[in-house]
Design a protein around this motif. Structure first.
Motif, PDB file in Angstrom:
ATOM      1  N   ASN A  83       0.821  -1.219   0.000  1.00 51.60           N
ATOM      2  CA  ASN A  83       0.000   0.000   0.000  1.00 51.60           C
ATOM      3  C   ASN A  83       0.855   1.270   0.000  1.00 51.60           C
ATOM      4  OD1 ASN A  83      -2.373  -1.570   0.105  1.00 51.60           O
ATOM      5  ND2 ASN A  83      -2.290  -1.658   2.351  1.00 51.60           N
ATOM      6  N   GLY A  84       1.888   1.256  -0.815  1.00 52.18           N
ATOM      7  CA  GLY A  84       2.710   2.453  -0.968  1.00 52.18           C
ATOM      8  C   GLY A  84       3.796   2.635   0.077  1.00 52.18           C
ATOM      9  N   LEU A  85       3.832   1.753   1.097  1.00 56.81           N
ATOM     10  CA  LEU A  85       4.850   1.843   2.142  1.00 56.81           C
ATOM     11  C   LEU A  85       5.798   0.654   2.044  1.00 56.81           C
ATOM     12  CD1 LEU A  85       2.955   2.833   5.428  1.00 56.81           C
ATOM     13  CD2 LEU A  85       4.439   4.283   4.056  1.00 56.81           C
ATOM     14  N   TRP A  86       7.096   0.943   2.244  1.00 58.35           N
ATOM     15  CA  TRP A  86       8.065  -0.144   2.370  1.00 58.35           C
ATOM     16  C   TRP A  86       8.037  -0.621   3.818  1.00 58.35           C
ATOM     17  CZ3 TRP A  86      10.440  -2.472  -1.606  1.00 58.35           C
ATOM     18  CH2 TRP A  86      10.431  -1.808  -2.842  1.00 58.35           C
ATOM     19  N   VAL A  87       7.840  -1.952   3.996  1.00 60.91           N
ATOM     20  CA  VAL A  87       7.659  -2.498   5.334  1.00 60.91           C
ATOM     21  C   VAL A  87       8.588  -3.693   5.535  1.00 60.91           C
ATOM     22  CG1 VAL A  87       5.243  -1.774   5.369  1.00 60.91           C
ATOM     23  CG2 VAL A  87       5.820  -4.106   4.659  1.00 60.91           C
ATOM     24  N   SER A  88       8.876  -3.980   6.790  1.00 59.13           N
ATOM     25  CA  SER A  88       9.635  -5.184   7.126  1.00 59.13           C
ATOM     26  C   SER A  88       8.714  -6.383   6.981  1.00 59.13           C
ATOM     27  CB  SER A  88      10.162  -5.086   8.560  1.00 59.13           C
ATOM     28  OG  SER A  88      10.845  -6.265   8.917  1.00 59.13           O
ATOM     29  N   TRP A  89       9.208  -7.447   6.387  1.00 57.35           N
ATOM     30  CA  TRP A  89       8.358  -8.607   6.134  1.00 57.35           C
ATOM     31  C   TRP A  89       8.500  -9.682   7.211  1.00 57.35           C
ATOM     32  CZ3 TRP A  89      11.655 -12.781   4.966  1.00 57.35           C
ATOM     33  CH2 TRP A  89      12.941 -12.425   4.553  1.00 57.35           C
ATOM     34  N   ARG A  90       9.216  -9.348   8.298  1.00 56.39           N
ATOM     35  CA  ARG A  90       9.305 -10.259   9.439  1.00 56.39           C
ATOM     36  C   ARG A  90       8.937  -9.496  10.703  1.00 56.39           C
ATOM     37  NH1 ARG A  90      14.936 -12.193  10.255  1.00 56.39           N
ATOM     38  NH2 ARG A  90      15.642 -10.518   8.881  1.00 56.39           N
ATOM     39  N   PRO A  91       8.336 -10.155  11.678  1.00 53.75           N
ATOM     40  CA  PRO A  91       8.058  -9.460  12.939  1.00 53.75           C
ATOM     41  C   PRO A  91       9.359  -8.978  13.574  1.00 53.75           C
ATOM     42  CG  PRO A  91       6.917 -11.582  12.837  1.00 53.75           C
ATOM     43  CD  PRO A  91       7.861 -11.547  11.683  1.00 53.75           C
ATOM     44  N   LEU A  92       9.314  -7.829  14.193  1.00 54.17           N
ATOM     45  CA  LEU A  92      10.491  -7.295  14.871  1.00 54.17           C
ATOM     46  C   LEU A  92      10.774  -8.082  16.139  1.00 54.17           C
ATOM     47  CD1 LEU A  92       9.729  -3.463  14.609  1.00 54.17           C
ATOM     48  CD2 LEU A  92      11.221  -4.813  13.143  1.00 54.17           C
ATOM     49  N   VAL A  93      12.037  -8.300  16.416  1.00 53.92           N
ATOM     50  CA  VAL A  93      12.427  -8.932  17.675  1.00 53.92           C
ATOM     51  C   VAL A  93      12.740  -7.838  18.682  1.00 53.92           C
ATOM     52  CG1 VAL A  93      14.078 -10.451  18.830  1.00 53.92           C
ATOM     53  CG2 VAL A  93      13.354 -10.940  16.469  1.00 53.92           C
TER      54      VAL A  93
END
Length: 377
Positions: A83-93
């Motif tokens: 949706n137009g945003l670059w996001v991390s594809w793994r949950p943050l630790v």
């Protein structure tokens, strides 16, 4: 700012308040080639005048860690666009760190996909409750870093704890994310591997002796032969060590102590940095026995990325000492003082290499550590 999850990279950046109505990104690029513009629900990544991209805050530490790569496509290479945003594809630790923690002192690339905060308690149950209030973070476990020790903790059962070193960070992170292991599985594996680890306890009245059981007294010269490696004239390894300039073989005022091999010197042997590099002796100070090469003490460095065997002037601090262990055949093994693994060798050419205390952690139980025989001169 107070509402933002903190990142390890925050220790290495400067935050500057701005007026968004008058902010001129092109002008700022003249002073700051790479920067983030923090908005309410996202941040904008600016890299060397390229078209900026929007990222969600879960990717902030990863983006800042990748700044040195240059170019937007490289900085965002570990992200995906939604949706137009670059996001991390793994949950943050979620990592909790204490003052002086290893992760605060150096570039820990395996900690890119994290948020962190300083721990002000040793109560892991209280830390687990903090993680549970952050649904964007990994909920099955969290990390703790105190000094050189890293710990994975089961969020639902904080009695399940697994300690490891920075060398294992990346491997463990991927295994956990891919659900190839769990904290309990790691604990069970460690129980099986414990037999391969050194006993950190000091032996009362420790005496140095050769493989025949004869005591080595202080000042008596000896060589250290490497028992479990032989010179291979057919080795196809490059002579990388020979290409390293002499002044680059020194770190922190110390000199590498090398593992050496040659066609006319069998078995392989340990060679210090000085002229009489193969000549060692023991010296006992305040009940602690040290091995010396002429006037330099064998020592190591706390940093797990630089934990090679060195020689250095001056009596080593406790954390930099070398601990000696006896094998069943009377030969000796080395570890860092209270260390979790024995020393091993890292060959950098067909006739030499470095002695390291961290490499064995990656191959524990799969190969034999460095074994030395004391040979009197």
């Amino acid at each position: 700012m107070d509402a933002l999850d903190k990142c390890l990279q925050d220790n290495r950046v400067t935050f500057i308040p701005i007026n968004t109505a008058t902010f001129d990104a092109q002008f700022e690029h003249k002073t700051y080639p790479r920067f983030l513009l923090l908005e309410k629900d996202y941040f904008v990544t600016h890299v060397d005048g390229e078209a900026p991209v929007k990222c969600n805050y879960e990717a902030r530490n990863k983006v800042m860690s990748n700044f040195w790569l240059g170019r937007i496509q490289r900085v965002t290479s570990d992200l995906k666009q939604v949706n137009g945003l670059w996001v991390s594809w793994r949950p943050l630790v979620h990592f909790f760190v204490y003052e002086g923690a290893d992760s605060l002192q150096s570039e820990c690339t395996a900690l890119h996909n994290t948020v962190f905060e300083y721990a002000n308690t040793d109560d892991f149950g209280a830390l687990a409750e903090i993680v549970k209030r952050k649904p964007h973070c990994e909920q099955k476990y969290f990390g703790v870093n105190n000094s050189q020790t890293y710990t994975l903790v089961n969020t639902d059962n904080v009695e399940q704890k697994y300690e490891f070193s920075r060398l294992n960070l990346r491997t463990l992170g991927f295994k956990l994310w891919k659900k190839e292991t769990t904290v309990q599985s790691l604990i069970d594996e460690e129980a099986q591997l414990a037999v391969f680890r050194p006993n950190p306890s000091r032996r009362p009245g420790f005496k140095l002796h050769d493989a025949d059981g004869r005591e080595i007294v202080d000042g008596e010269p000896f060589m250290l032969h490497i028992v479990n490696y032989e010179y291979d004239p057919e080795s196809d390894m490059d002579d990388e060590y020979d290409d390293i300039p002499e002044d680059e073989r020194q770190f922190y005022g110390k000199e590498w102590v090398k593992a050496m091999s040659s066609a006319d010197q069998r078995p392989c042997f340990v060679n210090g940095a000085l002229h009489n590099g193969t000549r060692f002796h023991a010296e006992t100070i305040d009940g602690v026995m040290y091995i010396k090469n002429e006037n330099r003490y064998l020592t190591t460095h706390l940093d797990p990325m630089d934990d090679y065997l060195y020689s250095d002037v001056g009596v080593p601090a406790k954390d930099n000492r070398i601990q000696i262990h006896y094998a069943e055949d009377g030969n000796i093994l080395l570890s860092a003082w209270g260390g979790r693994t024995y020393a091993d060798y890292e060959w950098m050419g067909d006739e030499g290499g470095m002695i390291t205390f961290g490499l064995e952690e990656l191959y524990l139980g799969q190969s034999d550590p460095l074994k030395l025989r004391i040979v009197r001169l």
